[in-house]
Enzyme design. Structure first.
Site, PDB file in Angstrom:
ATOM      1  N   HIS A 246      15.502  21.121 -60.324  1.00 19.94           N
ATOM      2  CA  HIS A 246      15.408  19.785 -60.920  1.00 19.94           C
ATOM      3  C   HIS A 246      14.349  19.755 -62.029  1.00 19.94           C
ATOM      4  O   HIS A 246      14.639  19.365 -63.169  1.00 19.94           O
ATOM      5  CB  HIS A 246      15.064  18.770 -59.826  1.00 19.94           C
ATOM      6  CG  HIS A 246      14.916  17.361 -60.324  1.00 19.94           C
ATOM      7  ND1 HIS A 246      15.909  16.418 -60.174  1.00 19.94           N
ATOM      8  CD2 HIS A 246      13.893  16.729 -60.961  1.00 19.94           C
ATOM      9  CE1 HIS A 246      15.510  15.272 -60.700  1.00 19.94           C
ATOM     10  NE2 HIS A 246      14.284  15.434 -61.183  1.00 19.94           N
ATOM     11  N   GLU A 247      13.142  20.176 -61.695  1.00 13.00           N
ATOM     12  CA  GLU A 247      12.068  20.151 -62.681  1.00 13.00           C
ATOM     13  C   GLU A 247      12.331  21.155 -63.803  1.00 13.00           C
ATOM     14  O   GLU A 247      11.951  20.922 -64.958  1.00 13.00           O
ATOM     15  CB  GLU A 247      10.723  20.426 -62.007  1.00 13.00           C
ATOM     16  CG  GLU A 247      10.318  19.402 -60.960  1.00 13.00           C
ATOM     17  CD  GLU A 247      10.289  17.973 -61.469  1.00 13.00           C
ATOM     18  OE1 GLU A 247      10.051  17.786 -62.688  1.00 13.00           O
ATOM     19  OE2 GLU A 247      10.520  17.041 -60.676  1.00 13.00           O
TER      20      GLU A 247
ATOM     21  N   HIS B 102      14.274  19.426 -66.490  1.00 11.10           N
ATOM     22  CA  HIS B 102      13.397  18.671 -67.399  1.00 11.10           C
ATOM     23  C   HIS B 102      12.736  19.616 -68.398  1.00 11.10           C
ATOM     24  O   HIS B 102      12.662  19.334 -69.602  1.00 11.10           O
ATOM     25  CB  HIS B 102      12.309  17.948 -66.600  1.00 11.10           C
ATOM     26  CG  HIS B 102      12.765  16.708 -65.900  1.00 11.10           C
ATOM     27  ND1 HIS B 102      13.400  15.674 -66.558  1.00 11.10           N
ATOM     28  CD2 HIS B 102      12.661  16.323 -64.596  1.00 11.10           C
ATOM     29  CE1 HIS B 102      13.669  14.701 -65.691  1.00 11.10           C
ATOM     30  NE2 HIS B 102      13.234  15.076 -64.493  1.00 11.10           N
TER      31      HIS B 102
ATOM     32  N   GLU C 279      16.924  12.587 -67.051  1.00 11.65           N
ATOM     33  CA  GLU C 279      17.301  12.851 -65.659  1.00 11.65           C
ATOM     34  C   GLU C 279      18.688  13.464 -65.551  1.00 11.65           C
ATOM     35  O   GLU C 279      19.016  14.119 -64.559  1.00 11.65           O
ATOM     36  CB  GLU C 279      17.231  11.563 -64.838  1.00 11.65           C
ATOM     37  CG  GLU C 279      15.835  11.031 -64.594  1.00 11.65           C
ATOM     38  CD  GLU C 279      14.957  11.966 -63.775  1.00 11.65           C
ATOM     39  OE1 GLU C 279      15.497  12.859 -63.086  1.00 11.65           O
ATOM     40  OE2 GLU C 279      13.723  11.806 -63.825  1.00 11.65           O
TER      41      GLU C 279
END
Length: 465
Positions: free
Chosen positions: A231-232, A235, A261
């Site tokens: 997830h990170e 980003h 997101e």
């Protein structure tokens, strides 16, 4: 030489400001020009005061400034009492009620009580006071109508999924090594990346060449870190791959929260929880864990995709996650519209968790106080759910250009990153969300793609008829 200047003005260009300007002037040898500029500023200040000093308070409009920056960025509730520009025109600042403070965080309910006539917001922090509520008003209605019944069907008709191995210990050193491996496979440049740990994972950057990812390791829950890192890493990939001219012209990171997101949820769920990705990492997971030899690849895939209502949003599965967001969205919207007050939120929160997820909330710490967002990022939550839907729509378009999951199965995630770089990252900061998704996919956001993806995936996973 290095010159340090301390500027702590509490008013409208006061002596602190003048002292700083005179230091600058002395350094560059422009003292005469400096005094001329300061004299002009004094004249302007006097003129503004003369024009406004005799206006009675009863004839003034009430004003408020929000989303200000002090000790970091703040959302709508970050404000200034005795705000210099307001003082310069003798404005009626509602925040002056806190006479002993200069800057502080005010409850949103208090702003509603003050009812200012004019609100000024810092444009640099508008991503924290975003406009996601005004996008796709029927989006959350569709989520509620189709996800809640699917969750209930899984609870009553779904086949059991094996989970006993998910809490087996895995050394943190091994997890850290695997996190670095995952970030490299996502396509991140190691020379512009730092990986550290924190309580609540996040990613930040200082330009495209300095991106910092954080995660959290649990020795008895190694899966948590895998999806946190993916997830990170999504980003971070966005931050490393915006066009250099965006950074050079201060246009980078100007996309909406939902757009950012989109990529983090894309890697966490659409890629990370796919059968293809599990097939690719399965041998590596067997190696680093040392205790999964009795777990088949299929069992691992099913376990990381289990749909099981949970109390905590960050631990929610792909299917029920949007229901956590729906609950927060409905409460935020009701509060902003003045339909509810803050003291009603805990009971309403608990009731909605029972209605949508069948969960009893034991206390507020595990309920309405579990997130950090309501301390300043009011209105952020919808971005997660919108990001999920944008991601599926983007994936459908990507699959027209190449076999995405065949590439993922071979570990060729660079193909995914290259496509995103060309079609997604290249324009996000200079387009609004609707322009952006139409530019990529040829149509506006269509939540039906996302909902059909969930229905098809989980009906197959749980063998629903």
């Amino acid at each position: 030489p290095v010159v340090c200047v301390r500027y702590l003005s509490r008013n409208f260009v006061d002596e602190s400001f003048y002292d700083a300007m005179r230091v600058f002037a002395e350094v560059v040898g422009a003292q005469e020009r400096c005094e001329s500029v300061l004299s002009f500023i004094d004249e302007c200040k006097q003129d503004l005061n003369d024009r406004t000093k005799d206006i009675p308070d009863s004839d003034k409009q009430k004003v408020y400034t929000g989303a200000v920056t002090f000790s970091g960025r703040h959302g709508f509730g970050g404000t200034y009492a005795h705000f210099g520009p307001f003082m310069g025109v003798n404005a009626l600042n509602v925040a002056d009620e806190a006479a002993d403070q200069n800057y502080y965080e005010v409850d949103l309910e208090k702003v509603i009580e003050w009812d200012p006539d004019i609100i000024f917001l810092d444009p640099g922090n508008m991503d924290l006071v975003n406009d996601e509520y005004n996008t796709n008003p029927g989006f959350f209605d569709a989520l509620r109508a189709r996800i809640v019944p699917l969750v209930r069907r899984i609870q009553t008709e779904g086949k059991p999924i094996r989970m006993d191995f998910m809490s087996r210990p895995c050394p943190i050193s091994q997890q850290e090594a695997f996190s670095k491996y995952l970030l490299e496979k996502e396509g991140l440049r190691k020379t512009a990346l730092v990986l550290m740990t924190t309580e609540h994972p996040f990613t930040t950057n200082f330009g495209a060449k300095d991106v910092r990812v954080t995660t959290h390791y649990f020795e008895d829950n190694f899966i948590s870190n895998i999806f946190s890192t993916l997830h990170e890493g999504g980003h971070a990939l966005f931050m490393q791959n915006e066009p250099q001219e965006f950074y050079a012209n201060h246009a980078a990171n100007a996309m909406s929260n939902a757009m950012h997101e989109t990529i983090s949820r894309f890697y966490e769920n659409l890629i990370g929880r796919s059968e293809a990705f599990i097939h690719f990492v399965y041998p590596k997971l067997l190696e680093i864990s040392g205790n999964l030899s009795d777990v088949s690849e299929r069992e691992l895939y099913e376990a990381v995709n289990i749909a099981r209502p949970s109390l905590i949003r960050t631990e929610a599965d792909e299917l029920t996650y949007s229901l956590h967001i729906l609950i927060r969205y409905e409460l935020e919207k009701a509060f902003i519209n003045g339909d509810i007050t803050v003291d009603k939120i805990p009971a309403l929160w608990n009731a909605k968790y029972k209605e949508y997820l069948g969960i009893d909330v034991p206390n507020d710490a595990g309920g309405c106080l579990q997130d950090v967002h309501w301390t300043g990022m009011f209105g952020y939550f919808p971005s997660y759910a919108l990001g999920n839907a944008y991601g599926v729509q983007i994936l459908r378009t990507m699959q027209k250009d190449f076999d995405v999951f065949a590439a993922v199965e071979r570990g060729e995630l660079s193909k995914v990153a290259d496509w995103l770089r060309e079609y997604v990252f290249s324009c996000a900061s200079v387009m609004d969300p609707d322009e952006w998704i139409r530019h990529i996919t040829g149509e506006s956001l269509n939540p039906d793609y996302y909902l059909r993806y969930l229905e098809e995936k989980y009906s197959k996973l749980y063998e629903l008829k």
